[in-house]
Design a protein around this motif. Structure first.
Motif, PDB file in Angstrom:
ATOM      1  N   VAL A 164     -17.336  -9.164   1.592  1.00 59.16           N
ATOM      2  CA  VAL A 164     -17.856 -10.467   2.014  1.00 59.16           C
ATOM      3  C   VAL A 164     -19.034 -10.276   2.967  1.00 59.16           C
ATOM      4  O   VAL A 164     -20.045 -10.987   2.881  1.00 59.16           O
ATOM      5  CB  VAL A 164     -16.748 -11.312   2.666  1.00 59.16           C
ATOM      6  N   ALA A 165     -18.933  -9.294   3.867  1.00 65.14           N
ATOM      7  CA  ALA A 165     -20.036  -9.019   4.790  1.00 65.14           C
ATOM      8  C   ALA A 165     -21.299  -8.605   4.045  1.00 65.14           C
ATOM      9  O   ALA A 165     -22.414  -8.850   4.526  1.00 65.14           O
ATOM     10  CB  ALA A 165     -19.629  -7.929   5.779  1.00 65.14           C
ATOM     11  N   ALA A 166     -21.126  -8.006   2.872  1.00 62.71           N
ATOM     12  CA  ALA A 166     -22.264  -7.593   2.052  1.00 62.71           C
ATOM     13  C   ALA A 166     -22.705  -8.694   1.093  1.00 62.71           C
ATOM     14  O   ALA A 166     -23.448  -8.425   0.141  1.00 62.71           O
ATOM     15  CB  ALA A 166     -21.907  -6.330   1.274  1.00 62.71           C
ATOM     16  N   GLY A 167     -22.244  -9.917   1.347  1.00 65.44           N
ATOM     17  CA  GLY A 167     -22.673 -11.044   0.534  1.00 65.44           C
ATOM     18  C   GLY A 167     -21.847 -11.299  -0.696  1.00 65.44           C
ATOM     19  O   GLY A 167     -22.222 -12.140  -1.532  1.00 65.44           O
ATOM     20  N   GLY A 168     -20.716 -10.594  -0.828  1.00 65.12           N
ATOM     21  CA  GLY A 168     -19.883 -10.750  -2.015  1.00 65.12           C
ATOM     22  C   GLY A 168     -18.769 -11.756  -1.831  1.00 65.12           C
ATOM     23  O   GLY A 168     -18.557 -12.292  -0.742  1.00 65.12           O
ATOM     24  N   GLN A 169     -18.044 -11.987  -2.918  1.00 71.59           N
ATOM     25  CA  GLN A 169     -16.918 -12.899  -2.901  1.00 71.59           C
ATOM     26  C   GLN A 169     -15.668 -12.276  -2.275  1.00 71.59           C
ATOM     27  O   GLN A 169     -14.742 -12.986  -1.909  1.00 71.59           O
ATOM     28  CB  GLN A 169     -16.581 -13.338  -4.336  1.00 71.59           C
ATOM     29  N   GLY A 170     -15.614 -10.944  -2.202  1.00 74.23           N
ATOM     30  CA  GLY A 170     -14.427 -10.286  -1.670  1.00 74.23           C
ATOM     31  C   GLY A 170     -13.251 -10.327  -2.621  1.00 74.23           C
ATOM     32  O   GLY A 170     -12.149  -9.894  -2.280  1.00 74.23           O
ATOM     33  N   ALA A 171     -13.436 -10.830  -3.810  1.00 78.64           N
ATOM     34  CA  ALA A 171     -12.383 -10.966  -4.803  1.00 78.64           C
ATOM     35  C   ALA A 171     -13.028 -11.294  -6.152  1.00 78.64           C
ATOM     36  O   ALA A 171     -14.139 -11.831  -6.182  1.00 78.64           O
ATOM     37  CB  ALA A 171     -11.405 -12.074  -4.401  1.00 78.64           C
ATOM     38  N   GLN A 371     -14.547   6.688  -1.301  1.00 75.82           N
ATOM     39  CA  GLN A 371     -15.120   6.205  -2.560  1.00 75.82           C
ATOM     40  C   GLN A 371     -15.391   4.701  -2.489  1.00 75.82           C
ATOM     41  O   GLN A 371     -14.583   3.940  -1.930  1.00 75.82           O
ATOM     42  CB  GLN A 371     -14.168   6.500  -3.713  1.00 75.82           C
ATOM     43  N   LYS A 372     -16.477   4.262  -3.070  1.00 75.52           N
ATOM     44  CA  LYS A 372     -16.875   2.856  -3.040  1.00 75.52           C
ATOM     45  C   LYS A 372     -16.182   2.096  -4.163  1.00 75.52           C
ATOM     46  O   LYS A 372     -16.588   2.183  -5.327  1.00 75.52           O
ATOM     47  CB  LYS A 372     -18.390   2.743  -3.149  1.00 75.52           C
ATOM     48  N   ALA A 373     -15.137   1.355  -3.790  1.00 75.02           N
ATOM     49  CA  ALA A 373     -14.370   0.599  -4.779  1.00 75.02           C
ATOM     50  C   ALA A 373     -14.868  -0.828  -4.941  1.00 75.02           C
ATOM     51  O   ALA A 373     -14.423  -1.536  -5.837  1.00 75.02           O
ATOM     52  CB  ALA A 373     -12.880   0.581  -4.397  1.00 75.02           C
ATOM     53  N   GLY A 374     -15.772  -1.278  -4.069  1.00 73.94           N
ATOM     54  CA  GLY A 374     -16.369  -2.586  -4.250  1.00 73.94           C
ATOM     55  C   GLY A 374     -17.355  -2.561  -5.401  1.00 73.94           C
ATOM     56  O   GLY A 374     -18.209  -1.668  -5.474  1.00 73.94           O
ATOM     57  N   VAL A 375     -17.261  -3.527  -6.306  1.00 74.15           N
ATOM     58  CA  VAL A 375     -18.087  -3.545  -7.511  1.00 74.15           C
ATOM     59  C   VAL A 375     -18.985  -4.773  -7.484  1.00 74.15           C
ATOM     60  O   VAL A 375     -18.505  -5.898  -7.660  1.00 74.15           O
ATOM     61  CB  VAL A 375     -17.209  -3.548  -8.781  1.00 74.15           C
ATOM     62  N   PRO A 376     -20.297  -4.607  -7.264  1.00 79.09           N
ATOM     63  CA  PRO A 376     -21.184  -5.774  -7.183  1.00 79.09           C
ATOM     64  C   PRO A 376     -21.174  -6.631  -8.434  1.00 79.09           C
ATOM     65  O   PRO A 376     -21.364  -7.848  -8.356  1.00 79.09           O
ATOM     66  CB  PRO A 376     -22.566  -5.138  -6.954  1.00 79.09           C
ATOM     67  N   GLU A 377     -20.966  -6.004  -9.599  1.00 83.02           N
ATOM     68  CA  GLU A 377     -20.928  -6.769 -10.844  1.00 83.02           C
ATOM     69  C   GLU A 377     -19.769  -7.751 -10.873  1.00 83.02           C
ATOM     70  O   GLU A 377     -19.783  -8.725 -11.634  1.00 83.02           O
ATOM     71  CB  GLU A 377     -20.834  -5.814 -12.047  1.00 83.02           C
ATOM     72  N   VAL A 378     -18.745  -7.499 -10.056  1.00 85.39           N
ATOM     73  CA  VAL A 378     -17.597  -8.399  -9.964  1.00 85.39           C
ATOM     74  C   VAL A 378     -17.803  -9.435  -8.875  1.00 85.39           C
ATOM     75  O   VAL A 378     -17.628 -10.631  -9.089  1.00 85.39           O
ATOM     76  CB  VAL A 378     -16.298  -7.608  -9.697  1.00 85.39           C
ATOM     77  N   THR A 379     -18.166  -8.978  -7.688  1.00 86.85           N
ATOM     78  CA  THR A 379     -18.143  -9.856  -6.514  1.00 86.85           C
ATOM     79  C   THR A 379     -19.495 -10.446  -6.144  1.00 86.85           C
ATOM     80  O   THR A 379     -19.562 -11.393  -5.365  1.00 86.85           O
ATOM     81  CB  THR A 379     -17.610  -9.092  -5.287  1.00 86.85           C
ATOM     82  N   ARG A 382     -24.219  -7.089  -2.278  1.00 92.71           N
ATOM     83  CA  ARG A 382     -25.532  -6.449  -2.369  1.00 92.71           C
ATOM     84  C   ARG A 382     -25.451  -5.025  -2.899  1.00 92.71           C
ATOM     85  O   ARG A 382     -26.464  -4.455  -3.307  1.00 92.71           O
ATOM     86  CB  ARG A 382     -26.201  -6.460  -0.994  1.00 92.71           C
ATOM     87  N   GLY A 383     -24.280  -4.444  -2.871  1.00 92.85           N
ATOM     88  CA  GLY A 383     -24.108  -3.094  -3.381  1.00 92.85           C
ATOM     89  C   GLY A 383     -22.662  -2.679  -3.254  1.00 92.85           C
ATOM     90  O   GLY A 383     -21.849  -3.372  -2.628  1.00 92.85           O
ATOM     91  N   PRO A 384     -22.292  -1.555  -3.852  1.00 90.16           N
ATOM     92  CA  PRO A 384     -20.911  -1.077  -3.731  1.00 90.16           C
ATOM     93  C   PRO A 384     -20.613  -0.664  -2.302  1.00 90.16           C
ATOM     94  O   PRO A 384     -21.482  -0.152  -1.583  1.00 90.16           O
ATOM     95  CB  PRO A 384     -20.864   0.121  -4.686  1.00 90.16           C
ATOM     96  N   ARG A 385     -19.384  -0.900  -1.874  1.00 89.24           N
ATOM     97  CA  ARG A 385     -18.979  -0.581  -0.513  1.00 89.24           C
ATOM     98  C   ARG A 385     -17.609   0.097  -0.523  1.00 89.24           C
ATOM     99  O   ARG A 385     -16.787  -0.148  -1.409  1.00 89.24           O
ATOM    100  CB  ARG A 385     -18.885  -1.852   0.346  1.00 89.24           C
ATOM    101  N   VAL A 386     -17.372   0.943   0.502  1.00 90.05           N
ATOM    102  CA  VAL A 386     -16.016   1.438   0.757  1.00 90.05           C
ATOM    103  C   VAL A 386     -15.222   0.278   1.335  1.00 90.05           C
ATOM    104  O   VAL A 386     -15.637  -0.335   2.336  1.00 90.05           O
ATOM    105  CB  VAL A 386     -16.029   2.634   1.729  1.00 90.05           C
ATOM    106  N   LEU A 387     -14.104  -0.043   0.737  1.00 86.16           N
ATOM    107  CA  LEU A 387     -13.332  -1.214   1.136  1.00 86.16           C
ATOM    108  C   LEU A 387     -12.165  -0.819   2.025  1.00 86.16           C
ATOM    109  O   LEU A 387     -11.532   0.214   1.817  1.00 86.16           O
ATOM    110  CB  LEU A 387     -12.804  -1.946  -0.095  1.00 86.16           C
TER     111      LEU A 387
END
Length: 393
Positions: A164-171, A371-379, A382-387
Protein backbone atom coordinates in the motif's frame (compact mmCIF):
# COMPACT_ATOMS: atom_id res chain seq x y z
CA UNK A 1 5.98 -22.16 -20.41
CA UNK A 2 5.35 -20.25 -17.15
CA UNK A 3 8.15 -18.25 -15.61
CA UNK A 4 10.11 -20.14 -12.94
CA UNK A 5 8.28 -20.32 -9.64
CA UNK A 6 9.48 -17.85 -7.00
CA UNK A 7 9.56 -20.82 -4.65
CA UNK A 8 12.24 -22.45 -6.77
CA UNK A 9 14.18 -19.21 -7.15
CA UNK A 10 14.71 -18.66 -3.41
CA UNK A 11 18.49 -18.56 -2.84
CA UNK A 12 19.83 -21.14 -0.48
CA UNK A 13 21.84 -18.73 1.63
CA UNK A 14 19.68 -15.63 1.46
CA UNK A 15 18.55 -15.64 5.10
CA UNK A 16 19.85 -12.50 6.81
CA UNK A 17 18.07 -12.62 10.16
CA UNK A 18 17.52 -15.07 12.96
CA UNK A 19 14.64 -16.79 11.14
CA UNK A 20 16.81 -17.22 8.07
CA UNK A 21 19.64 -18.76 10.09
CA UNK A 22 17.41 -21.22 11.88
CA UNK A 23 17.61 -24.68 10.29
CA UNK A 24 20.38 -23.34 8.01
CA UNK A 25 22.08 -26.71 8.05
CA UNK A 26 18.93 -28.41 6.76
CA UNK A 27 18.10 -26.26 3.72
CA UNK A 28 18.34 -29.20 1.32
CA UNK A 29 15.79 -31.10 3.39
CA UNK A 30 13.59 -28.03 3.56
CA UNK A 31 12.74 -25.55 6.28
CA UNK A 32 9.62 -25.50 8.41
CA UNK A 33 7.20 -22.59 8.43
CA UNK A 34 3.80 -22.04 10.01
CA UNK A 35 1.04 -20.04 8.36
CA UNK A 36 -1.91 -18.56 10.26
CA UNK A 37 -5.04 -17.07 8.76
CA UNK A 38 -8.29 -15.65 10.09
CA UNK A 39 -10.23 -14.41 7.10
CA UNK A 40 -13.08 -12.05 6.34
CA UNK A 41 -15.65 -14.62 7.49
CA UNK A 42 -14.11 -14.48 10.99
CA UNK A 43 -15.32 -17.99 11.79
CA UNK A 44 -12.01 -19.25 13.08
CA UNK A 45 -8.24 -19.50 12.72
CA UNK A 46 -6.61 -21.88 10.27
CA UNK A 47 -3.02 -22.92 10.90
CA UNK A 48 -0.65 -25.09 8.89
CA UNK A 49 2.85 -26.38 9.41
CA UNK A 50 4.64 -26.88 6.13
CA UNK A 51 8.04 -27.87 4.84
CA UNK A 52 9.43 -25.58 2.16
CA UNK A 53 12.43 -26.47 0.04
CA UNK A 54 14.10 -25.13 -3.08
CA UNK A 55 12.83 -28.13 -5.02
CA UNK A 56 9.24 -29.25 -5.57
CA UNK A 57 5.99 -28.31 -3.88
CA UNK A 58 5.68 -27.54 -0.19
CA UNK A 59 4.77 -30.44 2.03
CA UNK A 60 1.93 -29.93 4.49
CA UNK A 61 2.83 -31.64 7.76
CA UNK A 62 -0.17 -30.65 9.87
CA UNK A 63 -3.21 -28.42 9.89
CA UNK A 64 -5.49 -27.13 12.62
CA UNK A 65 -8.73 -25.15 12.65
CA UNK A 66 -9.71 -23.35 15.85
CA UNK A 67 -13.16 -21.77 16.16
CA UNK A 68 -13.29 -18.05 16.79
CA UNK A 69 -14.70 -17.42 20.29
CA UNK A 70 -18.10 -15.74 20.01
CA UNK A 71 -17.10 -12.70 22.03
CA UNK A 72 -13.94 -12.12 20.00
CA UNK A 73 -15.79 -12.53 16.71
CA UNK A 74 -18.46 -10.07 17.82
CA UNK A 75 -15.81 -7.52 18.81
CA UNK A 76 -13.86 -7.94 15.55
CA UNK A 77 -17.06 -7.49 13.57
CA UNK A 78 -17.92 -4.38 15.58
CA UNK A 79 -14.45 -2.94 14.98
CA UNK A 80 -15.09 -2.98 11.24
CA UNK A 81 -17.02 0.24 11.76
CA UNK A 82 -16.31 3.34 13.84
CA UNK A 83 -17.36 3.07 17.46
CA UNK A 84 -16.72 4.13 21.06
CA UNK A 85 -13.24 3.60 22.55
CA UNK A 86 -11.93 1.95 19.39
CA UNK A 87 -8.24 2.20 20.24
CA UNK A 88 -8.39 0.27 23.50
CA UNK A 89 -10.93 -2.23 22.17
CA UNK A 90 -8.78 -2.86 19.10
CA UNK A 91 -5.67 -3.40 21.21
CA UNK A 92 -7.46 -5.86 23.47
CA UNK A 93 -8.93 -7.73 20.49
CA UNK A 94 -5.51 -7.90 18.83
CA UNK A 95 -4.02 -9.46 21.97
CA UNK A 96 -6.86 -11.98 22.17
CA UNK A 97 -6.34 -12.90 18.53
CA UNK A 98 -2.59 -13.33 19.07
CA UNK A 99 -3.31 -15.71 21.96
CA UNK A 100 -5.62 -17.72 19.71
CA UNK A 101 -2.88 -17.79 17.08
CA UNK A 102 -0.46 -19.03 19.74
CA UNK A 103 -2.87 -21.86 20.61
CA UNK A 104 -2.87 -22.89 16.95
CA UNK A 105 0.94 -22.90 16.90
CA UNK A 106 1.06 -25.01 20.05
CA UNK A 107 -1.41 -27.51 18.58
CA UNK A 108 0.62 -27.84 15.39
CA UNK A 109 3.82 -28.43 17.32
CA UNK A 110 2.15 -30.96 19.61
CA UNK A 111 0.56 -32.84 16.70
CA UNK A 112 3.93 -33.16 14.94
CA UNK A 113 6.05 -33.62 18.08
CA UNK A 114 8.24 -30.72 17.04
CA UNK A 115 9.63 -27.87 19.12
CA UNK A 116 9.58 -24.14 18.48
CA UNK A 117 13.27 -24.23 17.60
CA UNK A 118 12.49 -26.48 14.63
CA UNK A 119 10.40 -23.78 12.92
CA UNK A 120 12.00 -20.96 10.94
CA UNK A 121 9.12 -18.49 11.19
CA UNK A 122 5.39 -17.99 11.55
CA UNK A 123 3.47 -15.99 8.96
CA UNK A 124 0.44 -14.35 10.62
CA UNK A 125 -1.81 -12.15 8.50
CA UNK A 126 -3.95 -10.72 11.30
CA UNK A 127 -7.61 -9.72 11.03
CA UNK A 128 -8.51 -7.02 8.53
CA UNK A 129 -10.86 -4.45 10.06
CA UNK A 130 -10.21 -1.57 7.65
CA UNK A 131 -8.99 -1.74 4.09
CA UNK A 132 -8.81 1.66 2.38
CA UNK A 133 -5.91 1.52 -0.08
CA UNK A 134 -7.40 4.42 -2.01
CA UNK A 135 -6.78 6.47 1.15
CA UNK A 136 -3.32 4.99 1.66
CA UNK A 137 -3.92 2.66 4.58
CA UNK A 138 -4.98 -0.81 5.61
CA UNK A 139 -5.45 -2.19 9.14
CA UNK A 140 -4.95 -5.81 10.17
CA UNK A 141 -5.42 -6.31 13.90
CA UNK A 142 -2.66 -8.45 15.30
CA UNK A 143 -0.14 -8.46 18.14
CA UNK A 144 2.86 -10.10 16.44
CA UNK A 145 5.29 -9.19 19.23
CA UNK A 146 3.03 -10.98 21.71
CA UNK A 147 2.71 -13.95 19.36
CA UNK A 148 6.50 -14.17 19.03
CA UNK A 149 6.79 -14.05 22.81
CA UNK A 150 4.16 -16.76 23.35
CA UNK A 151 5.27 -19.04 20.51
CA UNK A 152 9.02 -18.65 20.89
CA UNK A 153 9.28 -18.42 17.09
CA UNK A 154 10.09 -15.51 14.79
CA UNK A 155 6.90 -13.96 13.42
CA UNK A 156 6.40 -12.24 10.08
CA UNK A 157 3.29 -10.05 9.98
CA UNK A 158 1.85 -6.86 8.45
CA UNK A 159 2.07 -8.15 4.88
CA UNK A 160 -0.14 -5.57 3.19
CA UNK A 161 1.18 -2.22 4.32
CA UNK A 162 4.43 -2.11 2.31
CA UNK A 163 2.53 -2.71 -0.93
CA UNK A 164 0.00 0.00 0.00
CA UNK A 165 2.88 2.37 0.79
CA UNK A 166 4.15 1.71 -2.74
CA UNK A 167 0.80 2.76 -4.18
CA UNK A 168 -0.69 -0.72 -4.41
CA UNK A 169 -3.93 -2.25 -3.23
CA UNK A 170 -2.16 -4.49 -0.71
CA UNK A 171 -4.42 -7.33 -1.86
CA UNK A 172 -4.92 -9.95 -2.98
CA UNK A 173 -1.63 -11.34 -1.67
CA UNK A 174 -1.89 -14.98 -2.69
CA UNK A 175 -1.47 -14.91 -6.53
CA UNK A 176 2.32 -15.45 -6.47
CA UNK A 177 1.81 -18.47 -4.22
CA UNK A 178 -0.90 -19.77 -6.56
CA UNK A 179 1.52 -19.30 -9.45
CA UNK A 180 4.15 -21.34 -7.61
CA UNK A 181 1.61 -24.11 -7.00
CA UNK A 182 -0.49 -24.20 -10.15
CA UNK A 183 1.34 -22.55 -13.03
CA UNK A 184 1.24 -24.69 -16.18
CA UNK A 185 1.29 -24.38 -19.97
CA UNK A 186 -2.47 -23.75 -20.16
CA UNK A 187 -4.23 -20.54 -19.04
CA UNK A 188 -6.15 -21.18 -15.85
CA UNK A 189 -7.54 -19.32 -12.86
CA UNK A 190 -7.50 -19.98 -9.13
CA UNK A 191 -10.57 -18.79 -7.23
CA UNK A 192 -10.45 -18.24 -3.50
CA UNK A 193 -13.88 -18.17 -1.85
CA UNK A 194 -13.47 -16.75 1.63
CA UNK A 195 -15.51 -13.87 2.93
CA UNK A 196 -14.47 -12.06 -0.26
CA UNK A 197 -13.88 -13.79 -3.59
CA UNK A 198 -10.61 -13.25 -5.41
CA UNK A 199 -9.14 -14.61 -8.62
CA UNK A 200 -5.57 -15.42 -9.58
CA UNK A 201 -5.03 -15.32 -13.33
CA UNK A 202 -2.29 -17.59 -14.65
CA UNK A 203 -1.20 -17.36 -18.28
CA UNK A 204 1.93 -19.07 -19.67
CA UNK A 205 4.93 -16.77 -19.91
CA UNK A 206 3.29 -13.96 -17.93
CA UNK A 207 3.51 -12.75 -14.36
CA UNK A 208 0.48 -13.76 -12.32
CA UNK A 209 -2.36 -11.28 -12.14
CA UNK A 210 -5.23 -11.16 -9.69
CA UNK A 211 -8.14 -9.20 -8.33
CA UNK A 212 -10.97 -9.29 -5.84
CA UNK A 213 -14.28 -9.92 -7.59
CA UNK A 214 -16.78 -9.09 -4.81
CA UNK A 215 -18.42 -10.93 -1.93
CA UNK A 216 -18.13 -14.68 -1.53
CA UNK A 217 -19.42 -15.80 1.87
CA UNK A 218 -19.63 -12.48 3.71
CA UNK A 219 -23.20 -11.62 2.63
CA UNK A 220 -24.35 -15.24 2.53
CA UNK A 221 -23.24 -15.79 6.12
CA UNK A 222 -24.76 -12.55 7.39
CA UNK A 223 -28.15 -13.21 5.78
CA UNK A 224 -28.18 -16.84 6.94
CA UNK A 225 -27.37 -15.91 10.53
CA UNK A 226 -30.00 -13.18 10.57
CA UNK A 227 -32.82 -15.48 9.39
CA UNK A 228 -31.86 -18.97 10.59
CA UNK A 229 -29.55 -18.35 13.54
CA UNK A 230 -26.91 -20.49 11.85
CA UNK A 231 -23.44 -19.08 11.24
CA UNK A 232 -23.44 -20.25 7.62
CA UNK A 233 -25.57 -22.10 5.07
CA UNK A 234 -24.08 -25.61 5.15
CA UNK A 235 -23.70 -26.96 1.59
CA UNK A 236 -26.04 -24.22 0.40
CA UNK A 237 -29.03 -26.27 1.56
CA UNK A 238 -31.07 -23.26 2.66
CA UNK A 239 -30.31 -21.48 -0.62
CA UNK A 240 -31.43 -24.61 -2.46
CA UNK A 241 -34.85 -24.30 -0.82
CA UNK A 242 -35.31 -20.89 -2.47
CA UNK A 243 -35.32 -19.60 -6.03
CA UNK A 244 -33.03 -17.13 -7.74
CA UNK A 245 -34.83 -13.87 -8.53
CA UNK A 246 -33.36 -12.66 -11.83
CA UNK A 247 -34.54 -9.08 -11.32
CA UNK A 248 -33.07 -8.85 -7.83
CA UNK A 249 -29.82 -10.37 -9.10
CA UNK A 250 -29.60 -7.70 -11.77
CA UNK A 251 -30.31 -5.00 -9.18
CA UNK A 252 -27.46 -6.23 -6.97
CA UNK A 253 -25.03 -6.24 -9.89
CA UNK A 254 -26.12 -2.97 -11.51
CA UNK A 255 -26.28 -0.98 -8.28
CA UNK A 256 -22.63 -1.40 -7.26
CA UNK A 257 -20.12 0.74 -9.22
CA UNK A 258 -17.14 -1.07 -7.65
CA UNK A 259 -17.98 -4.18 -9.68
CA UNK A 260 -17.32 -2.25 -12.89
CA UNK A 261 -13.94 -0.88 -11.85
CA UNK A 262 -10.98 -2.33 -13.77
CA UNK A 263 -8.23 -4.13 -11.84
CA UNK A 264 -6.16 -3.69 -9.81
CA UNK A 265 -8.84 -3.62 -7.16
CA UNK A 266 -9.59 -5.07 -3.75
CA UNK A 267 -12.46 -4.87 -1.31
CA UNK A 268 -13.80 -6.13 2.01
CA UNK A 269 -16.36 -5.51 4.72
CA UNK A 270 -15.80 -1.77 4.31
CA UNK A 271 -18.07 -2.08 1.25
CA UNK A 272 -19.86 -5.42 1.27
CA UNK A 273 -21.65 -5.66 4.61
CA UNK A 274 -25.20 -6.02 5.96
CA UNK A 275 -25.85 -2.30 5.51
CA UNK A 276 -24.94 -2.57 1.83
CA UNK A 277 -27.36 -5.46 1.45
CA UNK A 278 -30.20 -3.81 3.37
CA UNK A 279 -29.96 -0.71 1.18
CA UNK A 280 -30.43 -2.83 -1.94
CA UNK A 281 -33.26 -4.89 -0.49
CA UNK A 282 -35.27 -1.83 0.49
CA UNK A 283 -37.65 -2.33 -2.43
CA UNK A 284 -37.77 -6.11 -2.07
CA UNK A 285 -39.23 -6.57 1.39
CA UNK A 286 -41.76 -9.05 0.03
CA UNK A 287 -39.08 -11.54 -0.97
CA UNK A 288 -38.82 -14.78 0.97
CA UNK A 289 -35.52 -14.97 2.89
CA UNK A 290 -34.60 -18.27 1.22
CA UNK A 291 -35.08 -16.66 -2.21
CA UNK A 292 -32.74 -13.84 -1.19
CA UNK A 293 -30.17 -16.42 -0.06
CA UNK A 294 -30.42 -18.25 -3.38
CA UNK A 295 -30.00 -14.95 -5.21
CA UNK A 296 -27.00 -13.93 -3.10
CA UNK A 297 -25.37 -17.27 -3.85
CA UNK A 298 -25.88 -16.70 -7.57
CA UNK A 299 -24.61 -13.12 -7.14
CA UNK A 300 -21.30 -14.47 -5.85
CA UNK A 301 -21.02 -16.89 -8.75
CA UNK A 302 -22.04 -14.37 -11.41
CA UNK A 303 -19.65 -11.64 -10.28
CA UNK A 304 -16.81 -14.19 -10.35
CA UNK A 305 -17.77 -15.26 -13.86
CA UNK A 306 -18.06 -11.67 -15.09
CA UNK A 307 -14.64 -10.77 -13.70
CA UNK A 308 -13.00 -13.85 -15.19
CA UNK A 309 -14.55 -13.31 -18.63
CA UNK A 310 -13.27 -9.74 -18.62
CA UNK A 311 -9.76 -10.46 -17.30
CA UNK A 312 -8.80 -13.88 -18.69
CA UNK A 313 -11.46 -15.17 -21.11
CA UNK A 314 -9.09 -17.84 -22.42
CA UNK A 315 -8.87 -19.56 -18.99
CA UNK A 316 -9.48 -23.25 -19.60
CA UNK A 317 -10.45 -24.12 -16.02
CA UNK A 318 -10.90 -22.73 -12.54
CA UNK A 319 -9.33 -24.25 -9.42
CA UNK A 320 -11.36 -23.37 -6.32
CA UNK A 321 -10.15 -23.02 -2.73
CA UNK A 322 -11.34 -21.46 0.52
CA UNK A 323 -14.40 -22.25 2.59
CA UNK A 324 -16.73 -21.71 -0.37
CA UNK A 325 -15.17 -24.70 -2.14
CA UNK A 326 -17.00 -26.85 0.45
CA UNK A 327 -20.37 -25.26 -0.39
CA UNK A 328 -21.94 -27.68 -2.86
CA UNK A 329 -24.65 -25.20 -3.80
CA UNK A 330 -22.19 -22.43 -4.59
CA UNK A 331 -20.07 -24.84 -6.61
CA UNK A 332 -23.17 -25.79 -8.65
CA UNK A 333 -23.90 -22.13 -9.32
CA UNK A 334 -20.31 -21.60 -10.42
CA UNK A 335 -20.56 -24.56 -12.78
CA UNK A 336 -23.70 -23.00 -14.30
CA UNK A 337 -22.19 -19.57 -15.01
CA UNK A 338 -18.45 -20.12 -15.56
CA UNK A 339 -18.85 -22.15 -18.77
CA UNK A 340 -15.61 -23.98 -18.00
CA UNK A 341 -14.65 -26.72 -15.53
CA UNK A 342 -14.39 -25.71 -11.87
CA UNK A 343 -12.87 -28.09 -9.32
CA UNK A 344 -11.37 -27.92 -5.87
CA UNK A 345 -7.61 -27.49 -5.55
CA UNK A 346 -7.57 -30.76 -3.58
CA UNK A 347 -7.57 -32.50 -6.96
CA UNK A 348 -4.23 -30.80 -7.67
CA UNK A 349 -2.79 -31.98 -4.36
CA UNK A 350 -3.21 -28.73 -2.38
CA UNK A 351 -5.91 -28.56 0.28
CA UNK A 352 -8.68 -26.07 -0.48
CA UNK A 353 -9.23 -25.61 3.25
CA UNK A 354 -5.62 -24.75 4.11
CA UNK A 355 -4.75 -22.71 1.02
CA UNK A 356 -4.62 -19.24 2.58
CA UNK A 357 -2.75 -20.41 5.67
CA UNK A 358 -0.27 -22.17 3.36
CA UNK A 359 0.13 -18.94 1.42
CA UNK A 360 1.12 -17.03 4.55
CA UNK A 361 3.66 -19.67 5.50
CA UNK A 362 5.11 -19.22 2.01
CA UNK A 363 5.01 -15.43 2.31
CA UNK A 364 6.90 -15.71 5.60
CA UNK A 365 9.58 -17.73 3.83
CA UNK A 366 9.78 -15.15 1.07
CA UNK A 367 10.32 -12.40 3.66
CA UNK A 368 12.97 -14.38 5.52
CA UNK A 369 14.84 -14.94 2.26
CA UNK A 370 14.53 -11.31 1.20
CA UNK A 371 12.42 -12.20 -1.83
CA UNK A 372 9.95 -9.70 -3.31
CA UNK A 373 6.53 -11.34 -3.08
CA UNK A 374 4.60 -8.18 -3.93
CA UNK A 375 3.42 -8.37 -7.55
CA UNK A 376 2.67 -5.02 -9.24
CA UNK A 377 0.62 -6.77 -11.93
CA UNK A 378 -1.77 -7.81 -9.15
CA UNK A 379 -1.85 -4.83 -6.81
CA UNK A 380 -0.82 -1.90 -8.98
CA UNK A 381 2.14 -0.99 -6.75
CA UNK A 382 5.05 0.97 -8.23
CA UNK A 383 7.21 -2.14 -8.12
CA UNK A 384 7.73 -5.48 -6.38
CA UNK A 385 8.41 -5.24 -2.67
CA UNK A 386 9.50 -7.52 0.19
CA UNK A 387 6.29 -7.91 2.17
CA UNK A 388 5.90 -8.11 5.92
CA UNK A 389 7.79 -7.12 9.05
CA UNK A 390 9.83 -9.44 11.26
CA UNK A 391 9.29 -9.83 15.02
CA UNK A 392 12.12 -12.00 16.38
CA UNK A 393 11.41 -14.64 18.99
Amino acid sequence: MPEPSPLRQAPRNAGRRSAGRRNAGRRDAGRLFIGLMSGTSMDGVDGVLMRLSSQGRPQTLAGVALPMPDALRAELLALNTAGHDELERAARAANALARLYAQAVQRLLADTRLSASDVSAVGAHGQTVRHRPEQGYTVQLNAPALLAELAGIDVVADFRSRDVAAGGQGAPLVPPFHAAMFGCDTPRAVLNLGGIANLTLLAPGQAPRGLDTGPANVLLDAWCQRHTGQAYDADGRWAASGRVDAALLQTLIASEPWLRLPPPKSTGRDLFNPAWLDARLAGWRHKQPADVQATLQRFTAQTVADALDAALPQAAEVLVCGGGARNAGLMRDLADVLRRPARATDEEGVSAQWMEALAFAWLAQMHVDGQKAGVPEVTGARGPRVLGALYPA
